[in-house]
Design a protein around this motif. Structure first.
Motif, PDB file in Angstrom:
ATOM      1  N   VAL A   1       1.536 -13.660 -21.143  1.00 12.27           N
ATOM      2  CA  VAL A   1       1.936 -14.799 -21.970  1.00 12.27           C
ATOM      3  C   VAL A   1       1.877 -16.062 -21.120  1.00 12.27           C
ATOM      4  O   VAL A   1       2.617 -16.208 -20.142  1.00 12.27           O
ATOM      5  CB  VAL A   1       3.359 -14.589 -22.534  1.00 12.27           C
ATOM      6  N   ASP A   2       1.008 -16.976 -21.484  1.00 12.12           N
ATOM      7  CA  ASP A   2       0.858 -18.222 -20.737  1.00 12.12           C
ATOM      8  C   ASP A   2       2.045 -19.148 -21.016  1.00 12.12           C
ATOM      9  O   ASP A   2       2.688 -19.080 -22.061  1.00 12.12           O
ATOM     10  CB  ASP A   2      -0.439 -18.930 -21.126  1.00 12.12           C
ATOM     11  N   GLY A   3       2.318 -20.052 -20.056  1.00 14.78           N
ATOM     12  CA  GLY A   3       3.367 -21.045 -20.249  1.00 14.78           C
ATOM     13  C   GLY A   3       4.765 -20.517 -20.060  1.00 14.78           C
ATOM     14  O   GLY A   3       5.734 -21.122 -20.526  1.00 14.78           O
ATOM     15  N   LEU A   4       4.905 -19.379 -19.375  1.00 18.57           N
ATOM     16  CA  LEU A   4       6.213 -18.771 -19.138  1.00 18.57           C
ATOM     17  C   LEU A   4       6.231 -18.193 -17.729  1.00 18.57           C
ATOM     18  O   LEU A   4       5.320 -17.462 -17.349  1.00 18.57           O
ATOM     19  CB  LEU A   4       6.485 -17.669 -20.168  1.00 18.57           C
ATOM     20  N   GLU A   5       7.262 -18.543 -16.960  1.00 19.66           N
ATOM     21  CA  GLU A   5       7.413 -17.954 -15.631  1.00 19.66           C
ATOM     22  C   GLU A   5       8.026 -16.565 -15.767  1.00 19.66           C
ATOM     23  O   GLU A   5       9.103 -16.407 -16.331  1.00 19.66           O
ATOM     24  CB  GLU A   5       8.317 -18.839 -14.759  1.00 19.66           C
ATOM     25  N   VAL A   6       7.322 -15.575 -15.252  1.00 19.13           N
ATOM     26  CA  VAL A   6       7.790 -14.187 -15.344  1.00 19.13           C
ATOM     27  C   VAL A   6       8.089 -13.684 -13.933  1.00 19.13           C
ATOM     28  O   VAL A   6       7.233 -13.747 -13.040  1.00 19.13           O
ATOM     29  CB  VAL A   6       6.737 -13.286 -16.020  1.00 19.13           C
ATOM     30  N   TYR A   7       9.307 -13.178 -13.757  1.00 19.83           N
ATOM     31  CA  TYR A   7       9.730 -12.634 -12.460  1.00 19.83           C
ATOM     32  C   TYR A   7      10.003 -11.139 -12.626  1.00 19.83           C
ATOM     33  O   TYR A   7      10.859 -10.738 -13.430  1.00 19.83           O
ATOM     34  CB  TYR A   7      10.984 -13.339 -11.961  1.00 19.83           C
ATOM     35  N   GLY A   8       9.261 -10.338 -11.880  1.00 23.84           N
ATOM     36  CA  GLY A   8       9.491  -8.895 -11.878  1.00 23.84           C
ATOM     37  C   GLY A   8      10.344  -8.515 -10.685  1.00 23.84           C
ATOM     38  O   GLY A   8       9.879  -8.598  -9.541  1.00 23.84           O
ATOM     39  N   LEU A   9      11.591  -8.115 -10.945  1.00 27.80           N
ATOM     40  CA  LEU A   9      12.534  -7.840  -9.858  1.00 27.80           C
ATOM     41  C   LEU A   9      12.861  -6.349  -9.788  1.00 27.80           C
ATOM     42  O   LEU A   9      12.785  -5.630 -10.791  1.00 27.80           O
ATOM     43  CB  LEU A   9      13.798  -8.668 -10.055  1.00 27.80           C
ATOM     44  N   LYS A  10      13.248  -5.913  -8.580  1.00 25.77           N
ATOM     45  CA  LYS A  10      13.442  -4.485  -8.336  1.00 25.77           C
ATOM     46  C   LYS A  10      14.840  -3.994  -8.712  1.00 25.77           C
ATOM     47  O   LYS A  10      15.001  -2.895  -9.221  1.00 25.77           O
ATOM     48  CB  LYS A  10      13.185  -4.161  -6.867  1.00 25.77           C
TER      49      LYS A  10
ATOM     50  N   LEU B   1     -12.665  -6.338 -29.047  1.00 26.42           N
ATOM     51  CA  LEU B   1     -11.476  -7.032 -29.525  1.00 26.42           C
ATOM     52  C   LEU B   1     -11.558  -8.520 -29.163  1.00 26.42           C
ATOM     53  O   LEU B   1     -12.026  -8.871 -28.092  1.00 26.42           O
ATOM     54  CB  LEU B   1     -10.219  -6.446 -28.878  1.00 26.42           C
ATOM     55  N   THR B   2     -11.095  -9.363 -30.077  1.00 21.94           N
ATOM     56  CA  THR B   2     -10.875 -10.755 -29.697  1.00 21.94           C
ATOM     57  C   THR B   2      -9.567 -10.827 -28.904  1.00 21.94           C
ATOM     58  O   THR B   2      -8.758  -9.889 -28.939  1.00 21.94           O
ATOM     59  CB  THR B   2     -10.774 -11.651 -30.932  1.00 21.94           C
ATOM     60  N   LEU B   3      -9.338 -11.923 -28.208  1.00 22.45           N
ATOM     61  CA  LEU B   3      -8.109 -12.057 -27.432  1.00 22.45           C
ATOM     62  C   LEU B   3      -6.887 -12.006 -28.344  1.00 22.45           C
ATOM     63  O   LEU B   3      -5.870 -11.396 -28.004  1.00 22.45           O
ATOM     64  CB  LEU B   3      -8.121 -13.362 -26.631  1.00 22.45           C
ATOM     65  N   GLU B   4      -6.990 -12.605 -29.518  1.00 22.21           N
ATOM     66  CA  GLU B   4      -5.880 -12.574 -30.474  1.00 22.21           C
ATOM     67  C   GLU B   4      -5.587 -11.149 -30.920  1.00 22.21           C
ATOM     68  O   GLU B   4      -4.429 -10.728 -30.997  1.00 22.21           O
ATOM     69  CB  GLU B   4      -6.208 -13.451 -31.677  1.00 22.21           C
ATOM     70  N   GLU B   5      -6.655 -10.382 -31.209  1.00 26.54           N
ATOM     71  CA  GLU B   5      -6.475  -8.989 -31.609  1.00 26.54           C
ATOM     72  C   GLU B   5      -5.885  -8.173 -30.461  1.00 26.54           C
ATOM     73  O   GLU B   5      -5.050  -7.283 -30.687  1.00 26.54           O
ATOM     74  CB  GLU B   5      -7.816  -8.391 -32.039  1.00 26.54           C
ATOM     75  N   ALA B   6      -6.334  -8.444 -29.243  1.00 20.48           N
ATOM     76  CA  ALA B   6      -5.831  -7.703 -28.080  1.00 20.48           C
ATOM     77  C   ALA B   6      -4.333  -7.908 -27.914  1.00 20.48           C
ATOM     78  O   ALA B   6      -3.577  -6.959 -27.643  1.00 20.48           O
ATOM     79  CB  ALA B   6      -6.577  -8.130 -26.817  1.00 20.48           C
ATOM     80  N   LEU B   7      -3.869  -9.146 -28.063  1.00 26.09           N
ATOM     81  CA  LEU B   7      -2.443  -9.428 -27.933  1.00 26.09           C
ATOM     82  C   LEU B   7      -1.641  -8.745 -29.027  1.00 26.09           C
ATOM     83  O   LEU B   7      -0.569  -8.182 -28.779  1.00 26.09           O
ATOM     84  CB  LEU B   7      -2.206 -10.939 -27.957  1.00 26.09           C
ATOM     85  N   GLU B   8      -2.147  -8.786 -30.261  1.00 20.47           N
ATOM     86  CA  GLU B   8      -1.429  -8.153 -31.367  1.00 20.47           C
ATOM     87  C   GLU B   8      -1.372  -6.641 -31.181  1.00 20.47           C
ATOM     88  O   GLU B   8      -0.338  -6.009 -31.409  1.00 20.47           O
ATOM     89  CB  GLU B   8      -2.089  -8.505 -32.700  1.00 20.47           C
ATOM     90  N   THR B   9      -2.483  -6.050 -30.751  1.00 19.89           N
ATOM     91  CA  THR B   9      -2.518  -4.607 -30.499  1.00 19.89           C
ATOM     92  C   THR B   9      -1.567  -4.232 -29.373  1.00 19.89           C
ATOM     93  O   THR B   9      -0.869  -3.213 -29.439  1.00 19.89           O
ATOM     94  CB  THR B   9      -3.958  -4.169 -30.153  1.00 19.89           C
TER      95      THR B   9
ATOM     96  N   VAL C   1      -7.244  -3.565 -23.911  1.00 18.50           N
ATOM     97  CA  VAL C   1      -8.545  -4.216 -23.856  1.00 18.50           C
ATOM     98  C   VAL C   1      -9.620  -3.466 -24.632  1.00 18.50           C
ATOM     99  O   VAL C   1     -10.775  -3.906 -24.668  1.00 18.50           O
ATOM    100  CB  VAL C   1      -8.996  -4.396 -22.386  1.00 18.50           C
ATOM    101  N   GLN C   2      -9.275  -2.336 -25.248  1.00 12.83           N
ATOM    102  CA  GLN C   2     -10.232  -1.581 -26.045  1.00 12.83           C
ATOM    103  C   GLN C   2      -9.621  -1.257 -27.404  1.00 12.83           C
ATOM    104  O   GLN C   2      -8.403  -1.119 -27.536  1.00 12.83           O
ATOM    105  CB  GLN C   2     -10.627  -0.280 -25.335  1.00 12.83           C
ATOM    106  N   ARG C   3     -10.452  -1.141 -28.389  1.00  6.92           N
ATOM    107  CA  ARG C   3      -9.957  -0.781 -29.723  1.00  6.92           C
ATOM    108  C   ARG C   3      -9.328   0.606 -29.683  1.00  6.92           C
ATOM    109  O   ARG C   3      -9.914   1.541 -29.136  1.00  6.92           O
ATOM    110  CB  ARG C   3     -11.086  -0.821 -30.752  1.00  6.92           C
ATOM    111  N   PRO C   4      -8.126   0.758 -30.245  1.00 10.50           N
ATOM    112  CA  PRO C   4      -7.455   2.068 -30.215  1.00 10.50           C
ATOM    113  C   PRO C   4      -8.237   3.122 -30.995  1.00 10.50           C
ATOM    114  O   PRO C   4      -8.911   2.814 -31.982  1.00 10.50           O
ATOM    115  CB  PRO C   4      -6.101   1.783 -30.889  1.00 10.50           C
ATOM    116  N   PHE C   5      -8.135   4.338 -30.534  1.00 14.33           N
ATOM    117  CA  PHE C   5      -8.682   5.496 -31.247  1.00 14.33           C
ATOM    118  C   PHE C   5      -7.573   6.534 -31.291  1.00 14.33           C
ATOM    119  O   PHE C   5      -7.267   7.178 -30.296  1.00 14.33           O
ATOM    120  CB  PHE C   5      -9.919   6.043 -30.533  1.00 14.33           C
ATOM    121  N   ARG C   6      -6.940   6.665 -32.447  1.00 12.57           N
ATOM    122  CA  ARG C   6      -5.815   7.586 -32.604  1.00 12.57           C
ATOM    123  C   ARG C   6      -6.282   8.822 -33.374  1.00 12.57           C
ATOM    124  O   ARG C   6      -6.952   8.713 -34.405  1.00 12.57           O
ATOM    125  CB  ARG C   6      -4.665   6.921 -33.352  1.00 12.57           C
TER     126      ARG C   6
END
Length: 526
Positions: free
Chosen positions: A148-157, A249-257, A279-284
């Motif tokens: 997600v752009d425009g947001l600082e994300v901190y991954g802490l232990k 996938l478009t970038l919008e579709e990738a985010l929604e998926t 990054v790939q279309r799902p196959f269920r």
């Protein structure tokens, strides 16, 4: 002392802001309100143990905790972190002035380490929407949130790192110069990695030219597909290679998926995802023993089922009549509306469900009905065949645009060492047809391919000349097809014309589309 910390709860595939209000006063009491479930109520024990292990247990106060809004159900252990930090701030062990700028989620282990949680991507999107400066998540969830752009994300232990972050102290006492840095993920660069080398290719398929053609048409127009044929003819093999010719996938579709898989807790590093973005279309491909609830979505706070996990991809049902009829009937509404609504006593959740249904089945229980092969005669009685086929209702069958028979591969084709046409070549034709459709529907927000056209669009884009119109009228009367089948024949004909680069639907396009609705229906349910 009153302290506020901020988190979020997932509702469907979206997230809603949750404000954790902690009032600390003299005493030794602990009260939590705001519609928390059992896992949230149990957080007090986990938090106290984690803080004690890490020397942060100087909390000799009475705490009243409110989780607002009070009418939103709070589930799971992801609220451990904001609760612990708010309690520490109430005990003046954490500086509270920075809490207003950050949203937090994370489950605490008894040793204070942060465990990964579900739904991080929709929560990150919520944090950006609500105007927070940053989001604090467990280290294992950092890359997922950082798309997600425009947001600082901190991954802490662990909790000690979180305390150090808010207090402005060094991340590592042994290295005072080491500071907390937000995780950066180049979303576009990740998205550009989607062309991975697949180990599946249509060049592996021998023969089956008619079915390959049907699959290509289905991919080009986003149509549902049913293959009927004997065991070993290659139905499953062909279905598994369908994603290799679908448009990327478009970038919008990738985010929604990714949001859907994040809520379901299925984000992991594999060939479908790099651990942060699908990054790939799902196959269920669920087993035929799947329940109605598992395919539609389940839980008091509903989670996505298989039809939503297949959103923007393929739902493959092998051995279609082996599924319970009630399970198959669940598919009818999502196939039409491209979404599914799940109602519970205290909430109604809507999940997207725009998928291609691909199904495979035998023509009878033994699998050899209609074969002209003395070595494998059909041993099923007419009653057995009828019962087998009638498990699939007429209304469901009506929603499958392309229905084709597949025959056993002759020996001459099997021994042929020359590879068949590759997925890359087929995909090129599919992409050209989709480009035509993208231009056709560029002013529509909801329609992206021919299969999604509504009745008005069918009339606008699928006009027939007089001769073709008479042919379709004769076919509808002869086969007794429904109004829905009429629309679907026209949609498939439109896709065939797009593949051929034709502006108008010609007679040969219509004839081919009709051929995909001409299965013998004498044994099917009405």
């Amino acid at each position: 002392m009153l302290v506020k910390a901020y988190s979020a709860a997932t509702v469907g595939i979206d997230a809603a802001l949750v404000t954790v209000e902690v009032h600390a006063s003299p005493g030794y009491d602990f009260v939590m309100v705001g519609l928390p479930d059992v896992a949230v109520k149990e957080s007090h024990e986990r938090i106290m143990a984690a803080l004690q292990v890490n020397g942060l247990d100087n909390l000799h106060r009475s705490y009243t905790i409110n989780m607002a809004p009070a009418d939103l159900k709070k589930e799971g252990a992801s609220f451990d972190l904001p609760l612990a930090v708010a309690m520490l701030a109430g005990a003046e062990q954490v500086k509270s002035k920075e809490l207003a700028h950050y949203m937090m989620i994370g489950e605490l282990s008894l040793d204070g380490s942060l465990q990964p949680v579900r739904g991080v991507l929709p929560i990150a999107l919520c944090a950006r929407k609500e105007g927070f400066k940053g989001l604090i998540v467990p280290e294992a969830n950092a890359e997922e949130a950082a798309v997600v752009d425009g947001l600082e994300v901190y991954g802490l232990k662990d909790i000690l790192e979180v305390v150090a972050f808010f207090n402005g102290t060094p991340k590592n006492e042994l290295n005072p110069d080491e500071r907390f840095e937000p995780v950066h993920v180049d979303t576009q660069a990740l998205f550009d990695e989607l062309a991975f080398p697949s180990d599946l290719d249509f060049s592996d398929v021998r023969g089956q030219f008619k079915v390959r053609r049907a699959v290509e048409i289905a991919a080009a127009g986003g149509h549902n597909l049913l293959m009927v044929g004997p065991p070993g003819a290659g139905k499953s093999m062909i279905a598994k290679r369908l994603p290799t010719i679908l448009p990327p996938l478009t970038l919008e579709e990738a985010l929604e998926t990714t949001k859907i898989h994040s809520v379901a807790g299925l984000i992991k590093k594999d060939k479908l995802s790099n651990g942060s973005l699908i990054v790939q279309r799902p196959f269920r491909s669920p087993h035929h023993t799947i329940t109605d609830v598992a395919i539609a979505g389940a839980g008091t706070n509903p989670h996505p089922g298989e039809i939503s996990l297949a959103h923007n991809g393929v739902l493959f049902l092998d051995e279609l009549p082996e599924y319970k009829r009630s399970t198959l009937e669940v598919l009818r509404q999502p196939l039409e509306d491209k979404k599914i609504t799940i109602a519970r006593a205290k909430m109604t959740v809507e999940f997207p469900a725009s998928f291609m249904l691909v199904a495979a089945m035998n023509p009878c229980p033994c699998g050899h009905y209609g074969e002209n092969n003395p070595a494998h005669p059909c041993i099923c009685t007419p009653g057995q065949i009828h019962r087998y086929m009638s498990k699939i209702s007429g209304p469901l069958l009506d929603r499958i645009d392309i229905q084709c028979e597949i025959e056993a591969v002759p020996y001459e084709e099997l021994k042929n060492t020359q590879p068949g046409e590759s997925s890359a070549v087929m995909r090129e034709r599919v992409l050209k047809a989709r480009a035509i459709q993208n231009e056709r529907f560029k002013h529509s927000r909801l329609v992206h391919c021919n299969a999604m056209m509504n009745a008005r669009m069918v009339r606008q884009y699928c006009a027939l000349d007089a001769e073709s119109d008479k042919l379709l009228e004769y076919t509808m009367t002869k086969l007794g097809l429904s109004a829905r089948a009429y629309d679907r024949i026209l949609k498939v004909a439109r896709t065939i014309a797009d593949i051929e680069g034709s502006q108008d639907i010609q007679k040969q396009h219509l004839l081919e589309a009709i051929s995909y609705r001409s299965l013998d229906r004498s044994n099917w349910a009405g």
